[in-house]
Scaffold this motif. Structure first.
Motif, PDB file in Angstrom:
ATOM      1  N   ILE A  30     106.494  90.821  13.342  1.00  0.00           N
ATOM      2  CA  ILE A  30     105.741  91.685  12.418  1.00  0.00           C
ATOM      3  C   ILE A  30     106.370  93.069  12.352  1.00  0.00           C
TER       4      ILE A  30
ATOM      5  N   ASP B  29     108.726  79.118  14.096  1.00  0.00           N
ATOM      6  CA  ASP B  29     107.259  78.965  14.266  1.00  0.00           C
ATOM      7  C   ASP B  29     106.804  77.686  13.574  1.00  0.00           C
TER       8      ASP B  29
ATOM      9  N   GLY C 244     100.073  85.671   8.861  1.00  0.00           N
ATOM     10  CA  GLY C 244     101.463  85.249   9.055  1.00  0.00           C
ATOM     11  C   GLY C 244     101.594  83.939   9.810  1.00  0.00           C
TER      12      GLY C 244
ATOM     13  N   ARG D 227      88.433  84.658   7.200  1.00  0.00           N
ATOM     14  CA  ARG D 227      87.387  85.681   7.056  1.00  0.00           C
ATOM     15  C   ARG D 227      87.371  86.232   5.626  1.00  0.00           C
TER      16      ARG D 227
ATOM     17  N   CYS E  34      94.450  80.429  14.095  1.00  0.00           N
ATOM     18  CA  CYS E  34      95.516  81.404  13.804  1.00  0.00           C
ATOM     19  C   CYS E  34      94.915  82.768  13.495  1.00  0.00           C
TER      20      CYS E  34
ATOM     21  N   GLY F 245      98.827  78.760  22.913  1.00  0.00           N
ATOM     22  CA  GLY F 245      99.841  79.592  22.259  1.00  0.00           C
ATOM     23  C   GLY F 245     101.112  79.713  23.082  1.00  0.00           C
TER      24      GLY F 245
ATOM     25  N   PHE G  65     104.763  79.475  21.624  1.00  0.00           N
ATOM     26  CA  PHE G  65     105.673  80.611  21.802  1.00  0.00           C
ATOM     27  C   PHE G  65     106.972  80.157  22.473  1.00  0.00           C
TER      28      PHE G  65
ATOM     29  N   GLN H  43     109.048  78.019  20.011  1.00  0.00           N
ATOM     30  CA  GLN H  43     109.764  78.755  18.956  1.00  0.00           C
ATOM     31  C   GLN H  43     110.935  79.538  19.559  1.00  0.00           C
TER      32      GLN H  43
END
Ligand code: NAP
Length: 513
Positions: A287, A326, A361, A382, A415, A466, A470, A473
């Protein structure tokens, strides 16, 4: 005794003699072979005899003024006197640090070596090269330049200076943009770089800890042939990628280093061009640059063409090839968690009903990957507009956030950051949704065991964390960077160790414990 580190000058700055003495001994025990004592931190007048008693290795005497980032409270005359006394001591300091404006007034004496230094807390001055040239004529043994980096390319200017320097030069950017030059100055011939014994003491902005430089960045092994990789993002200081990738480079005995590059939003393209000069062989992208990384490359893996986002750039000639690891990691993580079919064949995701929470993302990469696997995908977010937009793009169903519990799902992927540190008491799903046999995949990895994962385990769900994604990836990035097979289990251990409360242990320490 830890292995010795010849290429780091470890800075010690404490208010009390007792603490300095303790840190000197501890730093030496951990392998420091050059120490800088910042006498400007002391609350009382320095007692040289006490400070130097039992000196385990060469020491630098520094008395820094506030305008150079120090804490010296006295007058300039008093400071000069102290520096002269330090130089004249028998069996005392091996080095003295003299700022460029005082270096001519305090001459060389005996065997005490001279670091002639320049600090600029505001900027990289336009006349940096002239300043350096002048300093080289001030009878230095080493020239030191520490200037505040304002843009990533400032690192290159400092490195260029080190490369061409007629006298041994340590030059780097301070601040959160400066890590590349703090580490890479060693690749280009700097005799040493600086680190804090105690990072928490706030000695200088961006000053890394000794343990970090020694164990994570392995600066003692850097040489002209070391290949450079890194992660670009903003913020990037807390990224775990340097820890993970450097640990793998070490385990595979590769002469390579992986650095954090803080690159502000909108500046990826010029950054990539500027750093061609090193060159950097590959980047992880985080990001806010994933879309820009996809747009900046002509050669793209299908995962990038689909998602319009890249998290990996691998040098290919003058440009880069873009990948989205990812995308693949999410599917691999899910597949690894699925129980085999009744006849023992590996399960697939085809026709599985999956609920995806979030439309940012991470959700984007996961949504495209799951859609391609043939899942029956529903996206709830949301902000409904975002869920709807992503669902339309991907070609699946969108659901209102408040209706997410009504979806009949065989797997759910979180996510959103709900449940991420520090909000560890939150979960994006009511526990009643978590039925035995449901696959629950939470992409959050800080912490690994989120409330969602905890509740899912308690209710007999299959869980995927995760950490798994992680690691996968990052493993795929390692494969793309080097062409070698990544040590997946080792990477998992490194990441879990880093995420544990006693974090930031280097692989060397890990092997021992
Ligand atoms: P992002 O782009 O900011 O997207 C976050 C998504 O979550 C948005 O849809 C957002 O909805 C939603 N959201 C945020 N706060 C929420 C809340 N309180 N309640 C409900 N929904 C909420 O973030 P990202 O990059 O996708 O990252 C999301 C998470 O994935 C992070 O925890 C990140 O660390 C993790 N991640 C893990 C990996 C891995 O390899 N394991 C990789 C990438 C990301 P709005 O549109 O309404 O704001």
């Amino acid at each position: 005794m830890a292995s010795a580190s010849e290429r780091v000058c470890v800075v010690i700055g404490r208010t009390r003699h007792k603490m300095i003495q303790a840190e000197i001994q501890e730093a030496a025990r951990r392998g420091a072979r050059l120490l800088e004592l910042r006498l400007d931190f002391l609350a009382k007048a320095p007692d040289f005899k006490r400070l130097l008693a039992g000196k385990p290795c060469p020491m630098v005497c520094t008395v820094r003024r506030p305008r150079d980032g120090g804490r010296w409270p006295g007058t300039e005359e008093e400071r000069h006197m102290l520096l002269r006394q330090a130089i004249a001591l028998t069996n005392g300091f091996d080095w003295v640090d003299l700022e460029t404006d005082v270096a001519d007034t305090i001459p060389r004496f005996g065997s005490t070596k001279r670091i002639v230094s320049y600090h600029n807390l505001r900027e990289v001055p336009a006349d940096l090269e002239e300043i350096h040239e002048r300093m080289c004529g001030q009878d230095p043994d080493v020239v030191k330049l520490a200037v505040r980096g304002e843009q990533p390319a400032d690192n290159l200017r400092l490195l260029d200076l080190v490369k061409k320097a007629p006298k041994p030069t340590v030059a780097f950017c301070t601040g959160d943009m400066g890590m590349p030059s703090r580490v890479l100055c060693l690749k280009y011939g700097a005799p040493f770089t600086y680190a804090a014994f105690n990072k928490e003491r706030g000695i200088a902005p961006g000053l890394p800890s000794f343990d970090e430089l020694k164990h994570v960045y392995r600066v003692d092994h850097l040489d002209a042939d070391t290949e450079v990789y890194g992660v670009v993002g903003d913020p990037v200081a807390h990224s775990l990628s340097p820890l993970l990738h450097n640990a793998v480079f070490r385990s595979q005995r590769l002469n390579a280093v992986y650095l954090p590059f803080r690159v502000p939003r909108g500046e990826l393209e010029p950054f990539l061009k500027d750093f061609d000069a090193l060159p950097v062989r590959g980047y992880s992208v985080t990001i806010p640059h994933k879309e820009a990384a996809a747009a900046a490359t002509k050669v793209r893996d299908p995962s990038v063409s689909l998602t319009q986002a890249a998290n990996t750039l691998v040098r290919a000639g003058a440009g880069f090839t873009a990948y989205n690891t990812d995308y693949h990691a999410a599917v691999e993580s899910l597949l690894a968690s699925l129980p085999p079919t009744e006849d023992g064949a590996p399960s697939t995701l085809h026709s599985k009903a999956v609920l995806l929470l979030g439309a940012g993302g991470a959700a984007r990469a996961v949504a495209y990957a799951l859609q391609r696997e043939g899942t029956l995908l529903s996206i709830a977010s949301r902000t409904y507009d975002r869920a709807q937009k992503l669902a339309e793009e991907v070609g699946c169903r969108s659901v209102e956030w408040h209706a997410r519990h009504n979806v009949l799902a065989e797997a759910v992927v979180n996510c959103t950051p709900v449940g991420m540190h520090p909000n560890v008491d939150e979960s994006p799903l009511h526990p009643s949704f978590l039925k035995p046999g449901l696959v629950v995949f939470d992409v959050i990895y800080t912490p690994e065991t989120t409330l969602l994962i905890k509740e899912a385990k308690a209710r007999g769900c299959h869980v995927v964390t995760g950490v798994d994604m992680f690691v996968r990836q990052a493993a795929a990035q390692f494969r793309l960077f080097t062409g070698q097979e990544p040590p997946l289990e080792f990477m998992r251990t490194v990441l879990r160790r880093a995420l544990s409360p006693v974090s930031l242990k280097g692989p060397e320490e890990m092997k021992k414990s």
